[in-house]
Design a protein around this motif. Structure first.
Motif, PDB file in Angstrom:
ATOM      1  N   ALA A 312     -47.627 -54.926   7.296  1.00 31.86           N
ATOM      2  CA  ALA A 312     -48.596 -55.192   8.429  1.00 31.86           C
ATOM      3  C   ALA A 312     -49.639 -56.405   8.496  1.00 31.86           C
ATOM      4  O   ALA A 312     -49.801 -57.004   9.165  1.00 31.86           O
ATOM      5  N   ARG A 313     -49.956 -56.794   7.136  1.00 34.04           N
ATOM      6  CA  ARG A 313     -50.540 -57.886   7.213  1.00 34.04           C
ATOM      7  C   ARG A 313     -49.720 -59.245   7.486  1.00 34.04           C
ATOM      8  O   ARG A 313     -50.143 -60.195   8.100  1.00 34.04           O
ATOM      9  N   ALA A 314     -48.499 -59.228   7.071  1.00 34.18           N
ATOM     10  CA  ALA A 314     -47.847 -60.463   7.569  1.00 34.18           C
ATOM     11  C   ALA A 314     -47.462 -60.624   8.960  1.00 34.18           C
ATOM     12  O   ALA A 314     -47.197 -61.796   9.363  1.00 34.18           O
ATOM     13  N   GLN A 315     -47.673 -59.572   9.736  1.00 30.68           N
ATOM     14  CA  GLN A 315     -47.571 -59.596  11.357  1.00 30.68           C
ATOM     15  C   GLN A 315     -48.961 -60.275  11.535  1.00 30.68           C
ATOM     16  O   GLN A 315     -48.721 -60.733  12.865  1.00 30.68           O
ATOM     17  N   PHE A 316     -49.984 -60.862  11.089  1.00 30.09           N
ATOM     18  CA  PHE A 316     -51.034 -61.514  11.424  1.00 30.09           C
ATOM     19  C   PHE A 316     -50.590 -62.927  11.352  1.00 30.09           C
ATOM     20  O   PHE A 316     -51.367 -63.770  12.139  1.00 30.09           O
ATOM     21  N   TYR A 317     -49.491 -63.390  10.769  1.00 26.02           N
ATOM     22  CA  TYR A 317     -49.107 -64.784  10.698  1.00 26.02           C
ATOM     23  C   TYR A 317     -48.048 -65.365  11.567  1.00 26.02           C
ATOM     24  O   TYR A 317     -47.501 -64.257  12.466  1.00 26.02           O
ATOM     25  N   PRO A 318     -47.705 -66.553  12.054  1.00 26.00           N
ATOM     26  CA  PRO A 318     -46.755 -66.931  12.846  1.00 26.00           C
ATOM     27  C   PRO A 318     -45.516 -66.457  12.786  1.00 26.00           C
ATOM     28  O   PRO A 318     -45.212 -66.343  11.394  1.00 26.00           O
ATOM     29  N   ASN A 319     -44.650 -66.121  13.597  1.00 28.18           N
ATOM     30  CA  ASN A 319     -43.160 -65.433  13.552  1.00 28.18           C
ATOM     31  C   ASN A 319     -42.406 -66.635  13.978  1.00 28.18           C
ATOM     32  O   ASN A 319     -42.256 -66.957  15.339  1.00 28.18           O
ATOM     33  N   ILE A 320     -41.506 -67.109  12.992  1.00 27.67           N
ATOM     34  CA  ILE A 320     -40.840 -68.178  13.323  1.00 27.67           C
ATOM     35  C   ILE A 320     -39.320 -67.959  13.214  1.00 27.67           C
ATOM     36  O   ILE A 320     -38.771 -67.348  12.198  1.00 27.67           O
ATOM     37  N   ASN A 321     -38.685 -68.059  14.250  1.00 31.18           N
ATOM     38  CA  ASN A 321     -37.084 -67.800  14.547  1.00 31.18           C
ATOM     39  C   ASN A 321     -36.299 -69.215  14.892  1.00 31.18           C
ATOM     40  O   ASN A 321     -36.735 -70.113  15.386  1.00 31.18           O
ATOM     41  N   LEU A 322     -35.053 -69.010  14.312  1.00 29.59           N
ATOM     42  CA  LEU A 322     -34.232 -70.222  14.523  1.00 29.59           C
ATOM     43  C   LEU A 322     -33.081 -69.652  15.462  1.00 29.59           C
ATOM     44  O   LEU A 322     -32.464 -68.714  14.970  1.00 29.59           O
ATOM     45  N   SER A 323     -32.778 -69.898  16.619  1.00 28.72           N
ATOM     46  CA  SER A 323     -31.814 -69.538  17.604  1.00 28.72           C
ATOM     47  C   SER A 323     -30.763 -70.669  17.820  1.00 28.72           C
ATOM     48  O   SER A 323     -31.119 -71.799  17.834  1.00 28.72           O
ATOM     49  N   ALA A 324     -29.589 -70.302  17.885  1.00 35.37           N
ATOM     50  CA  ALA A 324     -28.394 -71.269  18.086  1.00 35.37           C
ATOM     51  C   ALA A 324     -27.388 -70.669  18.993  1.00 35.37           C
ATOM     52  O   ALA A 324     -27.199 -69.401  18.977  1.00 35.37           O
ATOM     53  N   PHE A 325     -26.654 -71.546  19.860  1.00 34.69           N
ATOM     54  CA  PHE A 325     -25.365 -70.778  20.294  1.00 34.69           C
ATOM     55  C   PHE A 325     -24.092 -72.119  20.498  1.00 34.69           C
ATOM     56  O   PHE A 325     -24.562 -73.070  20.486  1.00 34.69           O
ATOM     57  N   ALA A 326     -23.172 -71.323  20.700  1.00 37.21           N
ATOM     58  CA  ALA A 326     -22.118 -72.417  20.876  1.00 37.21           C
ATOM     59  C   ALA A 326     -20.923 -71.499  21.689  1.00 37.21           C
ATOM     60  O   ALA A 326     -20.858 -70.336  21.314  1.00 37.21           O
ATOM     61  N   GLY A 327     -20.533 -72.347  22.797  1.00 43.36           N
ATOM     62  CA  GLY A 327     -19.337 -71.671  23.326  1.00 43.36           C
ATOM     63  C   GLY A 327     -18.896 -72.458  24.627  1.00 43.36           C
ATOM     64  O   GLY A 327     -19.210 -73.600  24.591  1.00 43.36           O
ATOM     65  N   PHE A 328     -18.720 -71.566  25.894  1.00 44.20           N
ATOM     66  CA  PHE A 328     -18.153 -72.467  26.828  1.00 44.20           C
ATOM     67  C   PHE A 328     -18.898 -71.777  28.132  1.00 44.20           C
ATOM     68  O   PHE A 328     -19.376 -70.471  28.271  1.00 44.20           O
ATOM     69  N   SER A 329     -19.108 -72.481  29.061  1.00 51.64           N
ATOM     70  CA  SER A 329     -19.981 -72.056  30.422  1.00 51.64           C
ATOM     71  C   SER A 329     -19.587 -72.943  31.453  1.00 51.64           C
ATOM     72  O   SER A 329     -19.239 -74.158  31.554  1.00 51.64           O
ATOM     73  N   THR A 330     -19.012 -72.284  32.658  1.00 54.96           N
ATOM     74  CA  THR A 330     -18.701 -72.890  33.776  1.00 54.96           C
ATOM     75  C   THR A 330     -18.614 -71.860  34.850  1.00 54.96           C
ATOM     76  O   THR A 330     -19.063 -70.512  34.808  1.00 54.96           O
ATOM     77  N   LEU A 331     -18.559 -72.648  36.026  1.00 57.19           N
ATOM     78  CA  LEU A 331     -18.552 -71.729  37.535  1.00 57.19           C
ATOM     79  C   LEU A 331     -17.201 -71.809  38.110  1.00 57.19           C
ATOM     80  O   LEU A 331     -17.181 -70.890  39.162  1.00 57.19           O
TER      81      LEU A 331
END
Length: 495
Positions: A312-331
């Motif tokens: 519970a104390r740790a939730q008082f500090y900033p939460n840092i996430n690293l997100s990444a993605f790779a793939g294909f996208s098209t219309l």
């Protein structure tokens, strides 16, 4: 002249701003302190002597193979132990879930939405007003940096809860074993008292026949005859009472085995254990109290509550996430796997708990209150355990002293019967003193049996109070507070 790069300064300034913007948990703390068996024993001025008692196979030492067989059968089929096992399984699942939070997550996704793009919005021509299939196929990666130890604290709390569940299973096993041992001893007592009552009835019937003859001869009055009849009927009623008690005890044992009442019909009563098997040991190390499974479980509950506070104390500090993605996208669905449709991206996400409306502080207060409750429960469990041991020791010591006096009384009754028979053979008296002495001896034996049964029950109670030989170190679930317990015993000479 030396120049300094502004980048480190900006980084330090940014870190300072991040920490300064975090919510504040100042003033939320606990003052509760777990007690130790050594400290409570020292306050009671208990002498310190060595010793190792009881052993894990204490049931076999008291009741031999028959009692041990009942205990083994109960361990395999008692529903209470199955409930405890399910709690352990649930705790292990919680540990696995908490451990998974520390690992990165990778997922694959595919989506395809056929839609018409608005002509009056942000989509420019030539897409505006066209129908296209917006299709994406990608791998997604996410990892949360546990800089403040929140996930580690959650894992430790889950591990502590799991160890508490294991200790509670041992506690349930001890409760079951002691309950079976006490019921088994109760059955032995009832059977022995039944036999003594039958002997008493036989002697009383002989006395009744002699009284009847004396009444017919005019040597006794009708009053003596009716008194004898009253005593005979009372003994017959007592026999029925003992038979009922044995039937109920058999039902109780069958239920403890997790079986139906028919199982109790095949349980044969055994003889009461010898005095040596139920005697108070010379040394009772109080360290065994600290190793009691219920105390170990309570201690692990305290450790789990501490882990929840850290999380519970740790939730008082900033939460840092690293997100990444790779793939294909098209219309255009038919061009999905072309090289021109490739997409890739990576970036951090930072959450700052600046204003939480008191939610984090309230959550931490709740965790601290839970810790205080766990400490109070542990301290109460420890205090009750020491009182239980002291009570059992005191009662067993008193019962042994009473047993010595009662054995002397039984021996005196035996001597009186022997002298009455000698006088009857010498012709200086009739059979009345002999039969009266026989009845008096049976009465003393019944009283002595009650004392022996009480001492046996107290012995089992003392074994249970000392943890039944449970060793948290050997089981691999001993918290540090239990491992460091000093050895202060209760002894026969303890005041």
């Amino acid at each position: 002249m030396m120049r300094f790069s502004p980048v480190p300064r900006l980084a330090a300034l940014g870190a300072t701003l991040l920490l300064a913007s975090c919510a504040n948990f100042k003033g939320i703390e606990s003052s509760a302190q777990p007690q130790s068996p050594a400290g409570l024993a020292a306050s009671a001025s208990l002498p310190a002597q060595g010793g190792a008692w009881p052993a894990l196979d204490w049931a076999a030492q008291i009741g031999g193979a028959p009692l041990q067989a009942l205990v083994d059968e109960a361990m395999a089929g008692n529903p209470g132990l199955q409930i405890a096992a399910s709690r352990i399984a649930a705790a292990r699942a919680s540990v696995e879930a908490s451990g998974a939070n520390r690992l990165p997550t990778v997922g694959a996704g595919f989506s395809s939405t056929y839609q018409r793009y608005t002509e009056t919005g942000l989509i420019p021509p030539p897409l505006a007003g066209e129908y296209k299939a917006d299709t994406q196929l990608a791998l997604n990666f996410n990892y949360e940096f546990d800089f403040w130890g929140r996930h580690e604290a959650e894992l430790q709390a889950a591990l502590s809860q799991g160890r508490a569940a294991e200790a509670e299973q041992y506690s349930a096993r001890l409760m079951l074993t002691s309950s079976i041992a006490r019921a088994w001893l109760q059955l032995a007592r009832q059977n022995a008292q039944l036999e003594l009552t039958r002997q008493q009835l036989t002697a009383r019937e002989r006395l009744g026949r002699l009284t009847e003859l004396r009444f017919k001869a005019g040597l006794d009055t009708e009053s003596e005859s009716e008194q004898t009849r009253q005593q005979l009927e009372g003994l017959r009623a007592e026999i029925v009472q003992w038979q009922e008690g044995m039937a109920l005890t058999r039902n109780q044992i069958a239920a403890l085995l997790g079986k139906g009442p028919d199982r109790g019909l095949s349980i044969m009563p055994a003889a009461m254990p010898t005095d040596a098997a139920i005697a108070l040991p010379d040394a009772l190390p109080l360290s065994l109290v600290g190793r009691r499974p219920d105390i170990v479980a309570s201690r692990w509950r305290v450790e789990a509550a501490q882990g929840e506070i850290d999380s519970a104390r740790a939730q008082f500090y900033p939460n840092i996430n690293l997100s990444a993605f790779a793939g294909f996208s098209t219309l255009s669905l038919d061009r999905l796997l072309e090289s021109g449709s490739r997409i890739v991206g990576i970036g951090p996400a930072i959450r700052l708990p600046v204003f939480e409306g008191g939610r984090l502080r309230a959550q931490l207060k709740g965790r601290v209150a839970g810790y205080d409750n766990a400490v109070a429960t542990y301290n109460q469990t420890l205090t009750d355990a020491l009182r239980e041991v002291a009570d059992q020791v005191q009662s067993l010591r008193a019962a042994e002293a009473q047993g010595g006096h009662q054995r002397a009384a039984t021996q005196a009754a035996t001597n009186a019967l022997r002298l009455a028979r000698q006088r009857e053979k010498a012709g200086t008296t009739n059979m009345l003193p002999v039969l009266a002495s026989e009845l008096a001896l049976v009465v003393q034996r019944k009283v002595e049996l009650e004392n022996q049964a009480r001492r046996a029950d107290l012995r089992v109670g003392l074994i249970k109070a000392l943890g039944g030989g449970f060793d948290a170190d050997a089981a691999g679930i001993a918290p540090a507070a239990v491992q460091d317990t000093s050895r202060h015993p209760l002894t026969k000479s303890a005041s």
